[in-house]
Scaffold this motif. Structure first.
Motif, PDB file in Angstrom:
ATOM      1  N   LEU A  60       0.833  -1.197   0.000  1.00 57.00           N
ATOM      2  CA  LEU A  60       0.000   0.000   0.000  1.00 57.00           C
ATOM      3  C   LEU A  60       0.869   1.249   0.000  1.00 57.00           C
ATOM      4  N   ASP A  61       0.371   2.283  -0.607  1.00 57.96           N
ATOM      5  CA  ASP A  61       0.983   3.599  -0.480  1.00 57.96           C
ATOM      6  C   ASP A  61       0.956   3.975   1.005  1.00 57.96           C
ATOM      7  N   PRO A  62       2.120   4.300   1.618  1.00 59.45           N
ATOM      8  CA  PRO A  62       2.143   4.620   3.051  1.00 59.45           C
ATOM      9  C   PRO A  62       1.229   5.783   3.438  1.00 59.45           C
ATOM     10  N   GLY A  63       0.877   6.616   2.482  1.00 60.21           N
ATOM     11  CA  GLY A  63       0.019   7.759   2.775  1.00 60.21           C
ATOM     12  C   GLY A  63      -1.453   7.485   2.541  1.00 60.21           C
ATOM     13  N   TYR A  64      -1.845   6.228   2.484  1.00 64.79           N
ATOM     14  CA  TYR A  64      -3.242   5.891   2.211  1.00 64.79           C
ATOM     15  C   TYR A  64      -4.169   6.496   3.271  1.00 64.79           C
ATOM     16  N   ARG A  65      -5.404   6.740   2.868  1.00 60.61           N
ATOM     17  CA  ARG A  65      -6.425   7.234   3.792  1.00 60.61           C
ATOM     18  C   ARG A  65      -7.607   6.283   3.798  1.00 60.61           C
ATOM     19  N   LEU A  66      -8.183   6.113   4.955  1.00 58.55           N
ATOM     20  CA  LEU A  66      -9.281   5.165   5.113  1.00 58.55           C
ATOM     21  C   LEU A  66     -10.643   5.851   5.077  1.00 58.55           C
ATOM     22  N   THR A  67     -11.573   5.224   4.392  1.00 62.94           N
ATOM     23  CA  THR A  67     -12.980   5.584   4.465  1.00 62.94           C
ATOM     24  C   THR A  67     -13.731   4.272   4.657  1.00 62.94           C
ATOM     25  N   LEU A  68     -13.978   3.924   5.916  1.00 61.14           N
ATOM     26  CA  LEU A  68     -14.513   2.607   6.233  1.00 61.14           C
ATOM     27  C   LEU A  68     -15.982   2.481   5.850  1.00 61.14           C
ATOM     28  N   SER A  69     -16.330   1.320   5.330  1.00 67.85           N
ATOM     29  CA  SER A  69     -17.729   0.998   5.067  1.00 67.85           C
ATOM     30  C   SER A  69     -18.402   0.705   6.402  1.00 67.85           C
TER      31      SER A  69
END
Length: 205
Positions: free
Chosen positions: A117-126
Motif C-alpha cells: 500500500l501507499d504509506p500515505g493511504y487514507r481510510l474511508t470505512l464501510s
C-alpha cells in the motif's frame, strides 16, 4: 523485514485465472493482504468486521469477498473489495503476488493476494462492513512463537485452528491460516537463498 527483503524472498505465483472454477461447489473469493512500509519495518493492515454482520461478526480479517461476475480476475476482486470496505483505490495498491487458495468452512475458495500500500493511504470505512482498521507489525504476526494451535473435532475429523494474539484480541480462523502460509512461504524462500538457489527478484512498476 523491509520491503526489499520481502520482494527478494517472495516468489510471484502464476497469475490468478479470470474466473476460478472452485472444486466441490466452493464459491471463488479473494482477500487482499495489504502491507505498508513504515520506518520500523513492514506492517500488515487488518480490519475488524462489523458486529452487525451475519457472518463472522467482530472477527479480525482481511478486506475481501466473493468474486462478482463482472470482476476481470480474483485479483480484481481483492482490489474492488478493498476499495469498497476501506476506501483505498487500486491506484494506491501494488500487487506482489498470491498465495495458495484456502478453502474455508463457509464454503469459499479464497485466493490471498499480497500487495504493498501507499504509506500515505487514507481510510474511508464501510460502516456496514468494517468496524475498525489497524496496522500490526509483520514481524509480530509472522513469528511462530505467536502462533497458538488448537485442535478441535469436526465432522469426525480433527482440525487445527491457529490463534495469533494482538493486544486484547486474537487473529484466528482463515486470516491466521493465511498469515501462517505467508510465514512458511517466506521461511522456505529464506532457506533456499541460504542454499544458494536462485531467488526471483520482484520489482514494482
Amino acid at each position: 523485514m523491509t520491503r526489499t527483503e520481502l520482494l527478494t524472498r517472495f516468489l510471484l505465483q502464476r497469475p490468478a485465472p479470470a474466473h476460478r472454477l472452485a472444486l466441490g461447489g466452493l464459491k471463488p473469493a479473494a482477500v487482499l493482504m495489504p502491507l505498508v512500509e513504515r520506518p520500523r519495518g513492514l506492517h500488515l493492515l487488518l480490519t475488524r468486521r462489523s458486529p452487525a454482520l451475519r457472518h463472522h461478526p467482530g472477527q479480525i480479517s482481511f478486506p475481501g469477498g466473493r468474486q462478482d461476475p463482472e470482476d476481470e480476475s480474483l485479483i480484481h476482486t481483492a482490489l474492488r473489495e478493498t476499495e469498497e470496505e476501506l476506501g483505498i483505490p487500486a491506484a494506491q495498491i501494488r500487487v506482489i503476488g498470491s498465495l495458495t487458495p484456502l478453502n474455508t468452512v463457509s464454503r469459499y475458495d479464497v485466493l490471498p493476494v499480497l500487495a504493498m500500500l501507499d504509506p500515505g493511504y487514507r481510510l474511508t470505512l464501510s460502516q456496514d462492513e468494517v468496524a475498525q482498521a489497524f496496522e500490526v507489525p509483520l514481524s509480530h504476526v509472522l513469528n511462530p512463537a505467536h502462533h497458538i494451535a488448537l485442535t478441535l473435532p469436526r465432522s469426525g475429523r480433527h482440525h487445527t485452528i491457529y490463534w495469533i494474539p494482538w493486544g486484547h484480541s486474537f487473529i484466528w480462523g482463515a486470516t491466521a491460516s493465511m498469515i501462517r502460509q505467508l510465514a512458511q512461504h517466506l521461511s522456505e524462500q529464506h532457506i533456499d537463498n541460504l542454499c544458494g538457489r536462485e531467488i526471483i527478484q520482484l520489482t514494482l512498476k
